[in-house]
Design a protein around this motif. Structure first.
Motif, mmCIF file in Angstrom:
data_model
loop_
_atom_site.group_PDB
_atom_site.id
_atom_site.type_symbol
_atom_site.label_atom_id
_atom_site.label_comp_id
_atom_site.label_asym_id
_atom_site.label_seq_id
_atom_site.Cartn_x
_atom_site.Cartn_y
_atom_site.Cartn_z
ATOM 1 N N ILE A 25 -8.779 1.373 -4.780
ATOM 2 C CA ILE A 25 -8.555 -0.228 -4.610
ATOM 3 C C ILE A 25 -9.144 -0.979 -5.911
ATOM 4 N N PHE A 26 -10.170 -0.281 -6.508
ATOM 5 C CA PHE A 26 -10.642 -0.702 -7.841
ATOM 6 C C PHE A 26 -9.603 -0.991 -8.829
ATOM 7 N N ALA A 27 -8.799 0.083 -9.114
ATOM 8 C CA ALA A 27 -7.598 -0.080 -10.074
ATOM 9 C C ALA A 27 -6.860 -1.250 -9.727
ATOM 10 N N LEU A 28 -6.399 -1.279 -8.061
ATOM 11 C CA LEU A 28 -5.469 -2.388 -7.740
ATOM 12 C C LEU A 28 -6.252 -3.764 -8.005
ATOM 13 N N ALA A 29 -7.640 -3.917 -7.961
ATOM 14 C CA ALA A 29 -8.226 -5.175 -8.098
ATOM 15 C C ALA A 29 -7.929 -5.462 -9.759
ATOM 16 N N ARG A 30 -8.411 -4.546 -10.584
ATOM 17 C CA ARG A 30 -8.237 -4.887 -11.841
ATOM 18 C C ARG A 30 -7.006 -5.192 -12.260
ATOM 19 N N SER B 289 3.556 -9.058 -8.555
ATOM 20 C CA SER B 289 2.985 -9.898 -7.392
ATOM 21 C C SER B 289 3.274 -8.985 -6.175
ATOM 22 N N LEU B 290 4.498 -8.593 -6.017
ATOM 23 C CA LEU B 290 4.985 -7.657 -4.774
ATOM 24 C C LEU B 290 4.218 -6.374 -5.095
ATOM 25 N N PHE B 291 4.100 -5.848 -6.275
ATOM 26 C CA PHE B 291 3.811 -4.601 -6.550
ATOM 27 C C PHE B 291 2.340 -4.577 -5.951
ATOM 28 N N ILE B 292 1.479 -5.721 -6.191
ATOM 29 C CA ILE B 292 -0.092 -5.705 -5.803
ATOM 30 C C ILE B 292 0.068 -5.697 -4.154
ATOM 31 N N LYS B 293 0.983 -6.754 -3.917
ATOM 32 C CA LYS B 293 1.082 -6.762 -2.032
ATOM 33 C C LYS B 293 1.163 -5.605 -1.432
ATOM 34 N N ILE B 294 2.352 -4.872 -1.865
ATOM 35 C CA ILE B 294 2.577 -3.726 -1.382
ATOM 36 C C ILE B 294 1.612 -2.383 -1.502
ATOM 37 N N GLY B 295 0.912 -2.465 -2.627
ATOM 38 C CA GLY B 295 -0.198 -1.582 -3.042
ATOM 39 C C GLY B 295 -1.423 -1.731 -1.908
#
Length: 328
Positions: free
Chosen positions: A134-139, A274-280
C-alpha cells in the motif's frame, strides 16, 4: 506486503481514489440534467455523517482493520459473516471499475481492441502494485491527485470561451425523486466507497489529524467533481444527458489557434491514472480482507483474485451501455 504511510499521503490517496469515479458524473448527468452540480453537493452533504462514523471507528479501534473491527463488535462467527459481505462488495467494485476503464478505452481510444487485451495488462500492473504494498500505491496516489487537480483546473480555464451559462437553465425542472436518486448515487458510489480505506488505516504511521485528512481528501475530490459538472453543463447544456462521456466530448472542443488541439488525450491520461489508483486500492483491500479471513499469506492471493476479477468482468459486463444503465 506494504509499509506504513503518512496521514498526508492517506489524504491524497483518498482524493485519487474518489477521483477514480469521475466517469460516474456522466451517469448522474443522465438523471439530473443541468442540475448535476446541485446533486453532487447534496450527495456529499448526505455522506458526511457516514464519513464521520468511519473516522470515529478508526479512533474507537486504533490500529484495527475493518475485518478485525467486525470480529470485535459482532463476535468471531457473525463478524466473519459481515466481513464476507464487505469482501464481496470490494471485489465487485474492483471488477466494475476495471470494466469502467476498459469500456472507456473501447469506446474512445482503442475501439477495435478486445476488452481482454486491455483488462489483462491492467490487472497485471495492479497486481504488481499490490505486491509492492500500500505504501507504493500511496506514493503514486500523491502524484495522481496533484495531476488530476491541475488537469481539471487547466482544462476548465481552456474551455472558458466555449461556456454559455444559460445552459444551466432550466434548473430543478425534473421530478424530485430523480434528484434524490442522483444524490444517492453520488453519496454511495464515489464517496462512501471509501469505507474500503478502513482496511488501510492500520498501515498509517500516525493518526494525527486523521479526521481532517479524511474529510479533506474526499472534499477535494468532490470539489473537482463540482467543477467538472459545472464546466460540462456550461459547455454542452442539455446534451450532457445523451452523450457517452461528457468531459471527453467537452474537451474535444478545445482548439486554440489550431495549435492546442486533441487535448482530450490529457483527460484520457487522467482517467487512466485515477482509475488505476482506485482499482489498485480495491485490489489491495480485497486481498487483505480475504487474507485476514482465511489467515493465509497475502501474496498467495494476489494472482487468484486478479484472475477472478478479469473473468467476472468479462462475463458479467457485456457492454459499456449496459454497465452504465445498471449503475444508474
Amino acid at each position: 506486503m506494504g509499509n506504513s504511510i503518512k496521514t498526508s499521503q492517506f489524504m491524497f490517496l483518498l482524493t485519487s481514489f474518489v477521483m477514480g469515479s469521475t466517469l460516474l458524473i456522466t451517469m448522474v448527468d443522465g438523471i439530473a440534467g443541468q442540475s448535476t452540480w446541485f446533486v453532487i453537493a447534496m450527495g456529499y452533504a448526505a455522506a458526511i455523517p457516514f464519513l464521520l462514523v468511519y473516522i470515529a471507528l478508526t479512533k474507537r479501534f486504533p490500529g484495527k482493520s475493518l475485518v478485525e473491527m467486525n470480529d470485535i463488535v459482532f463476535g468471531k462467527v457473525l463478524g466473519k459473516a459481515v466481513s464476507v459481505v464487505y469482501l464481496v462488495c470490494f471485489f465487485l467494485l474492483l471488477s466494475f471499475n476495471a470494466a469502467d476503464l476498459s469500456g472507456f478505452y473501447n469506446g474512445y481510444i482503442l475501439t477495435e481492441t478486445p476488452a481482454m487485451v486491455i483488462l489483462v495488462p491492467l490487472m497485471l500492473t495492479c497486481a504488481f502494485a499490490v505486491k509492492r504494498g500500500i505504501f507504493a500505491l500511496a506514493r503514486i496516489g500523491v502524484l495522481v491527485a496533484i495531476f488530476s487537480i491541475v488537469a481539471v483546473v487547466l482544462l476548465t480555464l481552456l474551455l472558458m470561451g466555449n461556456m454559455d451559462f444559460s445552459n444551466f437553465l432550466p434548473m430543478l425542472d425534473r421530478p424530485a425523486m430523480k434528484y434524490v436518486q442522483a444524490a444517492q448515487i453520488v453519496a454511495e458510489l464515489p464517496v462512501l466507497e471509501v469505507v474500503a480505506m478502513l482496511m488501510i488505516v492500520p498501515n498509517l504511521s500516525d493518526h494525527g489529524k486523521l479526521g481532517r485528512r479524511w474529510l479533506g481528501g474526499v472534499g477535494i475530490a468532490v470539489l473537482m467533481f463540482l467543477i467538472i459538472a459545472a464546466r460540462d453543463t456550461a459547455v454542452l447544456g442539455a446534451a450532457t444527458g445523451i452523450m457517452g462521456d461528457n468531459s471527453y466530448e467537452a474537451i474535444r472542443l478545445i482548439d486554440i489557434g489550431q495549435f492546442l488541439t486533441r487535448i482530450e488525450l490529457l483527460i484520457a491520461l487522467n482517467y487512466t491514472m485515477s482509475l488505476f489508483i482506485k482499482i489498485g486500492v480495491l485490489y489491495y483491500v480485497s486481498v487483505a480482507a480475504l487474507s485476514q479471513l482465511l489467515r493465509v499469506n497475502k501474496d498467495t492471493l494476489i494472482l487468484p483474485i486478479g484472475v477472478l476479477a478479469i473473468v467476472f468482468t468479462a462475463l458479467k459486463v457485456e457492454s459499456t451501455v449496459e454497465h452504465t444503465l445498471w449503475g444508474a
